[in-house]
Design a protein around this motif. Sequence first.
Motif, PDB file in Angstrom:
ATOM      1  N   GLU A 229       0.832  -1.203   0.000  1.00  0.00           N
ATOM      2  CA  GLU A 229       0.000   0.000   0.000  1.00  0.00           C
ATOM      3  C   GLU A 229       0.869   1.256   0.000  1.00  0.00           C
ATOM      4  OE1 GLU A 229      -2.644  -0.256   3.330  1.00  0.00           O
ATOM      5  OE2 GLU A 229      -4.199  -1.259   2.162  1.00  0.00           O
ATOM      6  N   GLU A 231       3.825   1.570  -1.269  1.00  0.00           N
ATOM      7  CA  GLU A 231       4.399   1.714  -2.608  1.00  0.00           C
ATOM      8  C   GLU A 231       3.381   2.248  -3.613  1.00  0.00           C
ATOM      9  OE1 GLU A 231       6.000  -2.119  -3.485  1.00  0.00           O
ATOM     10  OE2 GLU A 231       7.715  -1.890  -2.122  1.00  0.00           O
ATOM     11  N   ARG A 232       2.126   1.796  -3.488  1.00  0.00           N
ATOM     12  CA  ARG A 232       1.086   2.322  -4.378  1.00  0.00           C
ATOM     13  C   ARG A 232       0.831   3.800  -4.105  1.00  0.00           C
ATOM     14  NH1 ARG A 232      -1.190  -2.990  -3.841  1.00  0.00           N
ATOM     15  NH2 ARG A 232      -2.344  -2.386  -1.976  1.00  0.00           N
ATOM     16  N   LEU A 236       1.258   6.920  -6.686  1.00  0.00           N
ATOM     17  CA  LEU A 236       0.167   7.863  -6.933  1.00  0.00           C
ATOM     18  C   LEU A 236       0.625   9.297  -6.684  1.00  0.00           C
ATOM     19  CD1 LEU A 236      -2.927   7.903  -7.606  1.00  0.00           C
ATOM     20  CD2 LEU A 236      -3.317   7.965  -5.140  1.00  0.00           C
TER      21      LEU A 236
END
Length: 269
Positions: A229, A231-232, A236
Amino acid sequence: MTEPVSPLSPAGDRHFDGLADKFAASLYGGARGELRLALLDRLLPEMLDLQGQPLLDVGGGLGQLAGWFAGRGHAVTLAEPSAEMLARAREPLQEQNVRFLQAPLQDLPEQAPGPWPLIACHAVLEWLADPRVALALLAGLLAPGGQLSLMVFNRDALRLSNVVKGNLEKALADRLEGKGLRKRLTPISPLTHGQVEAWSAENGLVIREVAGIRVFSDYLRRPPESQAERERLLALEHRYCRVDPHWRLGRYLLYTLERPTHPPQEASE
């Protein structure tokens, strides 16, 4: 019992002697601090023309930024008014090409006049009583063609954060500045993009790049719980941090300002 007031400098600026541990935990510890540093790691090479130039790191604090530049071949002068912060910075940087200077920004025209091809001043102006004068001093230290990497605490993002938290009266009254209390780390002079634009123009500086740091993460209902999460979220943030309108609500605004080699009127002749 009321909290004791943090000592201010004679100029009314907020320094951090006695607060190094809290500063490290609040501003660099945890997921938000990790994200801020990860974004800078990606953005600085994208937003600056880096060729190993000598660097003046103004208000360098605990030395994270100085270490980043020194590790990439820059000879760094780290200027910091707090003796405690400077001492904390020395230990991890003792093997690096870093010179340490205990001095506030206002003393740098005498103690580190340059002119400098590269200056970094991250998360400093918002702790000063007169950030407009401070930016003028920084501009005076830049060599023609020199770059200033400037990061400031975003007043507009602070307003939105207060609204999200339900502090509607505070947001309506525009009472957003911190008061310099010892246990709080709300900046005393949060800035708007409009102020940076106007003050840069006053001092002959051109805004070459701008990005928002943490445009989404500070408004999440819950922080990322796993490495995947995180890394996402980083992906973003990086994708949209330079896209209008998202960058405008970053908790910090990151700029590359440049002093043109020739003044605008001279260049047009």
